[in-house]
Design a protein around this motif. Structure first.
Motif, PDB file in Angstrom:
ATOM      1  N   CYS A  48      -5.334 -11.799  -1.282  1.00  0.00           N
ATOM      2  CA  CYS A  48      -4.228 -10.841  -1.379  1.00  0.00           C
ATOM      3  C   CYS A  48      -3.110 -11.184  -0.394  1.00  0.00           C
ATOM      4  O   CYS A  48      -1.927 -11.123  -0.744  1.00  0.00           O
ATOM      5  CB  CYS A  48      -4.733  -9.414  -1.136  1.00  0.00           C
ATOM      6  N   VAL A  49      -3.477 -11.557   0.820  1.00  0.00           N
ATOM      7  CA  VAL A  49      -2.482 -11.927   1.832  1.00  0.00           C
ATOM      8  C   VAL A  49      -1.743 -13.195   1.405  1.00  0.00           C
ATOM      9  O   VAL A  49      -0.512 -13.263   1.460  1.00  0.00           O
ATOM     10  CB  VAL A  49      -3.136 -12.098   3.219  1.00  0.00           C
ATOM     11  N   ALA A  50      -2.496 -14.224   0.965  1.00  0.00           N
ATOM     12  CA  ALA A  50      -1.869 -15.489   0.557  1.00  0.00           C
ATOM     13  C   ALA A  50      -0.968 -15.287  -0.660  1.00  0.00           C
ATOM     14  O   ALA A  50       0.147 -15.821  -0.717  1.00  0.00           O
ATOM     15  CB  ALA A  50      -2.938 -16.534   0.257  1.00  0.00           C
ATOM     16  N   LEU A  51      -1.420 -14.500  -1.631  1.00  0.00           N
ATOM     17  CA  LEU A  51      -0.614 -14.249  -2.826  1.00  0.00           C
ATOM     18  C   LEU A  51       0.651 -13.473  -2.466  1.00  0.00           C
ATOM     19  O   LEU A  51       1.745 -13.798  -2.953  1.00  0.00           O
ATOM     20  CB  LEU A  51      -1.429 -13.502  -3.877  1.00  0.00           C
ATOM     21  N   SER A  52       0.528 -12.492  -1.604  1.00  0.00           N
ATOM     22  CA  SER A  52       1.705 -11.723  -1.167  1.00  0.00           C
ATOM     23  C   SER A  52       2.708 -12.629  -0.462  1.00  0.00           C
ATOM     24  O   SER A  52       3.907 -12.561  -0.725  1.00  0.00           O
ATOM     25  CB  SER A  52       1.288 -10.591  -0.225  1.00  0.00           C
ATOM     26  N   TYR A  53       2.224 -13.486   0.416  1.00  0.00           N
ATOM     27  CA  TYR A  53       3.102 -14.418   1.131  1.00  0.00           C
ATOM     28  C   TYR A  53       3.796 -15.356   0.146  1.00  0.00           C
ATOM     29  O   TYR A  53       4.996 -15.597   0.250  1.00  0.00           O
ATOM     30  CB  TYR A  53       2.294 -15.213   2.173  1.00  0.00           C
TER      31      TYR A  53
END
Length: 152
Positions: A48-53
């Motif tokens: 989720c963090v990587a996709l958001s970034y």
């Protein structure tokens, strides 16, 4: 930022994060009675963090497959999953310091081989006597950190 000091500090913080992550995930795995579930949760949050970034900085990519890219470049996820699952399972049994120290030793060995032979697209950096001595000192330091204090 394209400055060696920035890169060094960023990697220092990333290095600090490895044992913190190991301790957190080991604790979660122990409390959930499932290292695999703790690893899955870690990856779900990480995804989720990587996709958001990605979406915030670059938008949605047209494809995830680059032309003429060898298949093995996509195996990084396997190695990070192996690391996360193994350290989540091992750290409560062996200790975070012991687990991370042997991970560090493995990293020293792998970085030397990868650099010396220029594997996986890395720049080639021959193993000189000076570099070999530095690696031996680092490996020795790993073992000194793990040494039990003498009862005196």
């Amino acid at each position: 930022m394209n400055h060696p000091l920035f890169y060094a500090l960023l990697m220092l913080v990333a290095g600090i994060g490895i044992p913190v992550m190991a301790a957190l995930n080991a604790g979660l795995g122990a409390r959930l009675h499932s290292p695999a579930l703790a690893a899955a949760i870690l990856f779900a949050i990480g995804f989720c963090v990587a996709l958001s970034y990605l979406l915030l900085t670059q938008g949605m990519p047209a494809t995830v497959f680059a032309p003429h890219t060898p298949w093995y470049f996509y195996l990084g996820g396997f190695f990070v999953m192996f690391y996360i699952l193994s350290i989540t399972w091992v750290a409560p049994r062996f200790g975070v310091a012991n687990a991370v120290a042997f991970v560090l030793l493995g990293q020293l060995i792998a970085m030397t081989v990868i650099d010396h032979f220029g594997l996986l697209g890395a720049s080639q950096l021959q193993l000189s006597l000076k570099r070999a001595l530095g690696l031996l000192l680092m490996a020795g330091g790993v073992f000194l950190v793990l040494a039990k204090p003498a009862n005196g």
